[in-house]
Design a protein around this motif. Structure first.
Motif, short mmCIF file in Angstrom:
data_model
loop_
_atom_site.label_atom_id
_atom_site.label_comp_id
_atom_site.label_asym_id
_atom_site.label_seq_id
_atom_site.Cartn_x
_atom_site.Cartn_y
_atom_site.Cartn_z
N ILE A 65 -60.70 -18.87 34.22
CA ILE A 65 -59.25 -18.69 34.26
C ILE A 65 -58.72 -19.77 35.20
O ILE A 65 -58.94 -19.72 36.41
CB ILE A 65 -58.89 -17.27 34.75
CG1 ILE A 65 -59.56 -16.23 33.83
CG2 ILE A 65 -57.37 -17.08 34.74
CD1 ILE A 65 -59.28 -14.80 34.23
N PRO A 99 -50.19 -17.24 42.57
CA PRO A 99 -51.57 -16.90 42.96
C PRO A 99 -52.52 -16.84 41.75
O PRO A 99 -52.06 -16.78 40.60
CB PRO A 99 -51.43 -15.50 43.58
CG PRO A 99 -49.99 -15.35 43.95
CD PRO A 99 -49.24 -16.16 42.91
N PRO A 100 -53.83 -16.84 42.00
CA PRO A 100 -54.82 -16.74 40.92
C PRO A 100 -54.53 -15.61 39.95
O PRO A 100 -54.11 -14.52 40.37
CB PRO A 100 -56.12 -16.49 41.67
CG PRO A 100 -55.92 -17.15 42.98
CD PRO A 100 -54.47 -16.95 43.31
N GLY A 101 -54.73 -15.88 38.67
CA GLY A 101 -54.55 -14.85 37.66
C GLY A 101 -53.13 -14.70 37.17
O GLY A 101 -52.88 -13.95 36.23
N HIS A 102 -52.19 -15.39 37.81
CA HIS A 102 -50.79 -15.35 37.38
C HIS A 102 -50.56 -16.60 36.55
O HIS A 102 -50.39 -17.68 37.09
CB HIS A 102 -49.86 -15.32 38.59
CG HIS A 102 -49.99 -14.10 39.43
ND1 HIS A 102 -51.11 -13.86 40.21
CD2 HIS A 102 -49.17 -13.03 39.61
CE1 HIS A 102 -50.94 -12.69 40.85
NE2 HIS A 102 -49.79 -12.17 40.49
N ILE A 103 -50.50 -16.42 35.24
CA ILE A 103 -50.59 -17.59 34.37
C ILE A 103 -49.28 -18.36 34.26
O ILE A 103 -48.21 -17.85 34.55
CB ILE A 103 -51.10 -17.20 32.96
CG1 ILE A 103 -50.06 -16.39 32.20
CG2 ILE A 103 -52.40 -16.44 33.06
CD1 ILE A 103 -50.42 -16.20 30.74
#
Lengths: 375, 375, 375, 375
Positions: free
Chosen positions: D302, D316-320
């Motif tokens: 990801i 932040p990570p995972g927020h596309i």
């Protein structure tokens, strides 16, 4: 679009960035009853808030939220400060007659939520809680399909909100891991989101059995030597019964390695099922039991068509949108409500209902039994 | 391979077909210490069992299980009759000194399980419960990786076993929906499987909070007019605490439209995570937190390599296997144990442990509180 | 089922294992007009073939295929020897009046294929080429849907057959890498499969433009020192025009790391699309353009329902099957044709048509231009 | 950030919206050497361009591009007009000493591209072609990994760009379906993109064999009765050889129902593979052949971590992120180059190289043979 809404935003950190972006973007893509003006941004640290004003596109800045709330040229108060300040600011803003957009969770406890709700009702101001995930196009589509009866009677709701950012025991004791500052851990931060989606898609909770757990009990202090106690949950989960007769399983954790911001939601009804994963937020899986027997299967709907909620305002089919757009959609609906003094959903009452479920889970963790939602 | 094991199989319906297939196939693909001989198949209906013998490849048939158990030329008793008969047959077989392979669940309740366990211990016969999903290559690989420490300390177990075959309210009141015949519904049938996988991967349960629910309370009678009461659960689920300190969420249902036989299992530890879906049973997803930061992600391992458990005996890499193979793997290990009088896992003690968890969930559903596992 | 078909199988290596399994299994799961008897297995190495007979369940063995073909008690000749022997054996078998099942590719070149076809036509014997992938349930379903008009006019066929087993330059110069033994490399071995699926789903090729390439030109000799020249292709691909007006892209390679046996097939028509991946062979993706605009998406059909081709004979929905089952399905249809002297598809004529396409690609690689299929 | 770059944008339709968004957003998220000022937007229709200026956030508007190019207060000319006007505008802008950002394809043919390249070289102005897909974080990461040697020697490039927006024969004869206006169909529009990604990831093409086809030859005229001839391709594809020795397959079509904007790219090398799908643009699949044999599989990365290219500037990570962000990344690099008079990639030379490949495919479609790239 003759009208203008002047925005005063309290708070300027992570959520302040996301909110500023939405205020800037919303009139470029959505038809609005009023154009938002990024008037004043407010924070306690003058140097920080001044830089943020310049970086994020605000005309003015302030270090005193009370002054902002009092300003007659301000129409909207946008609250994205730490949770323990929401109630005071919101109540003052209501008294000043401002429309209010408040970050989730609404407040520290049910009592605060009730006072806030009373204040906005008395002042009759437009009020909204920023549960932005409701306006992921796939989630809005899910709600539409459920309302339309495409799923029939709902049997099951299952949802997981999985993150992994504090698995490392060397990760320090930040404010989010301290109860007096954050209220709770994964519970209020992310469990709250899938509780809101449950209410959005399935309706009101009736009772819950909860589990809250802290895997790593001590962590290094920030900026100094030594260790301190983690006073919030690392994971929170519950079994649930809904008023409608549906049952649910919800789980939130910050300890699922490899899951960055994975929100999985599935709803099963008597006519079909829906399944969603936020890491693929432009897709909705839909099983229609009325499809011919040999050709039945979860449809992988790419939710980027003009017929889908919100997303037609952006780009052509197949050109995906991301996280930040959920705020833009939320703010578009808020603006149109505020400009005409109307209601919008989810509002402070939804914030209260959410808090009631959160507290029932907390009571259950202590009582070790099922707890009814008190409302 | 000089030795032969003569098999007597009691029961010949769905599981009888799967077991017969495994007995026929196992020596064609696996190196064995003894070759199984499909000697006698047993059922109450002579016409039915005779046809099954011919169709499934058994030399002889019988309508009297007691006679089969007594036959001196039989080495192994394979029990796949309805649950309420397991205990009696198994205890008789143990007394007759036979090795025993018994379908799950082991028996109707903990008391029966205990008597069965006592019988096989006294007789010192090889005994096994057929939790075949442990020998899905991906699950065996998962266990191996966990044993090897690849996941570090386990934090989370989450599992779902979802089916959809009784959503239609016109589906009749078959024996599986009647408590006096089936014991329970989704609970003993499929919840039991993900409880077993939890014990296999994470270890012993400590306590549970359960929910069991029946969505459709009355159903048409089979073969006659009128409706009858459904006396088992449509769905069963629990929150769990393990002795190791891990926590878990388990959910089983027959009401998830579009999920045919979906077993999803995920384990999160301090070093990595594993994720599995039975509908893609030849794959195991593995997240290794030690991978370089920019190249970290769930690996989609196609578990068909010669280095993987069991699967090398079949076809070249990328040529997948299916449901029935899990029985062949199970039977290969059983035969090798039985041929040398050794133990094999999972055995009747595992059957007992599983039953203890099932009963704790049932107690919790009634008491509406957390219940300790009694053992 | 009074009738018996006595099988003589020539060849006993990898394909011999898969075929033996299918002969053993087919009457246990499928209703047949005759029961196959594994009479004699044949190979040149007496020790090897004797062990194979015992391991794979054959009554007798032979080292002389001519003798097997002559035996009056043999009804069916199953050919899975190396390609350069197919023609001679098949022609002899046809003359002896046997029904013939032959592994693909049918022969070494178009001329041989023509002679074989002439022989079976003259002898009027049932003949079949073992393109087993046609009887993957998902592929058979795809064909059924296309025949039924669900896709409308076909525009596009795209297929990839990707493997990775010879990427390592130390991998030795096995017979499959030598032209005089194998005929070609990826081309005849795996490109042939997606050419067959194209003919099955879309119809006859009209012309092709091809590319064949060898990445690693020298490899270590087997069992001795030194290096030898690789004389076959590592990859083969083509652009294609079909008689129907559809266009296609096909690519086969043994140099795609991570792709073990990945066969991806997609067909786009005027009403819908189908997509398939052999690594998930129990699924078929289907896009129906007639679905409501907001709920359109590729359906993930789990092809394990009783309404689906072949698969209902095995296990309940959601219990997947694997590679070997495709042979069982093929053999079931072959047996029913052979038992009544009927035709079955794909037959030797299909083998010839496939070879014509393969040769057109080879001509194109040399001429560096489009080549028509000569038939 | 004392410096300002004044932007003049020529064209205001779909690409104008995407470019305006990027100009507005870029300084809010990326550290820049100069802040872009949305000075003047230009289009032929006064009413339209005036509304666009207001809607998209431009200070001024103009209906005469020559006037904009001449203005001394303009630093950058951004060209997103129809293709037949690129050359004239760009050459004038170069002569006027402006930095130039030009939409793809660079021009109508190789000759025009050469003139444009000569002009920017002579004027020594920063020039860029907007192949925005290079700056999808996953694609930039892919390039980084390839440069770093993670894939070893590249064997295969395969790419598909699939859309479905003109499958309906009632879809009218818009300008994009007329050669004199659009140059070509799927070829220049989307085939060009996967040709650019090939050059970015694998290097220069050496020769191609192409196929171009029009499925629906006549379509309804726009705004009047009757039908007109479609004079461009509906699909374009090619086999390719690269200078490095790698081989490739590329396919672009507007006739793949259910594929909205599906760009699939896969690269196989001697050490690993990469796979990408634009419909999941925040993910990159990576197979590392050096992983332990039992735990090898495509990693599902990801691409939202701070260590990944560009994406750390957002959330932040995972927020596309989505489609529009690729423009912001492109413009950030362009601005930093333009502010310091430096080069940036891809530039007009890349536009020329791309056009050379496009033309070789067109020549091949006519000559029916392989064609070398002429450069």
């Amino acid at each position: 679009m003759p009208q203008t809404l002047n925005i005063g935003m309290i708070g300027y950190k992570f959520m302040g960035r996301a909110h500023s972006n939405a205020w800037r973007q919303v009139d470029k893509f959505f038809p609005l009853k009023a154009r938002p003006l990024l008037k004043v941004i407010c924070g306690r640290d003058e140097k920080g808030v001044k830089a943020a004003a310049s970086q994020l596109g605000w005309r003015d800045y302030s270090t005193d939220w009370r002054e902002v709330v009092r300003r007659p040229d301000i129409d909207v108060i946008d609250i994205n400060t730490p949770n323990d300040t929401h109630a005071e600011i919101a109540i003052a803003a209501a008294k000043a007659g401002k429309a209010i957009l408040c970050e989730k969770p609404l407040a520290m406890d049910v009592a605060e939520c009730r006072r806030m709700l009373a204040a906005v009702r008395k002042a009759r101001v437009t009020n909204m809680i920023c549960h932005n995930y409701r306006r992921i196009p796939a989630m809005a589509l899910a709600r539409k399909m459920i309302d339309h009866g495409d799923l029939g009677t709902i049997f099951h709701y299952r949802a997981r909100y999985l993150q992994d950012w504090i698995v490392d025991p060397k990760f320090p004791l930040v404010w989010r891991l301290q109860k007096h500052l954050a209220g709770s851990g994964a519970h209020g931060d992310i469990h709250a989101h899938i509780i809101d989606l449950a209410r959005y898609l399935v309706g009101e909770f009736s009772e819950v059995s909860g589990l809250m757990h802290t895997f790593i009990k001590k962590r290094p202090l920030e900026g100094k030597r030594g260790f301190g106690r983690v006073t919030v949950d690392d994971t929170a989960m519950c079994l649930a019964r809904f008023r409608s007769g549906a049952v649910g399983v919800l789980e939130a954790t910050r300890f699922a390695l490899g899951r960055k911001n994975s929100i999985q939601v599935e709803v099963n009804g008597s006519k079909g099922s829906l399944s969603f994963d936020f890491e693929d937020m432009n897709r909705l899986k839909y099983y229609n039991n009325a499809d011919p027997a040999a050709a039945r299967g979860y449809r992988d709907i790419i939710v980027t068509e003009s017929v889908h909620p919100y997303v037609g305002a952006w780009w052509p089919p197949g050109h995906i949108i991301g996280y930040e757009h959920t705020f833009v959609h939320t703010f578009a609906d808020f603006i149109n409500a505020a400009a005409s003094g109307k209601k919008v959903s989810p509002d402070f009452e939804d914030g209260l209902r959410n808090q009631e479920v959160l507290e029932a889970v907390e009571r259950s963790e202590k009582s070790r039994r099922w707890e009814k939602i008190r409302s």
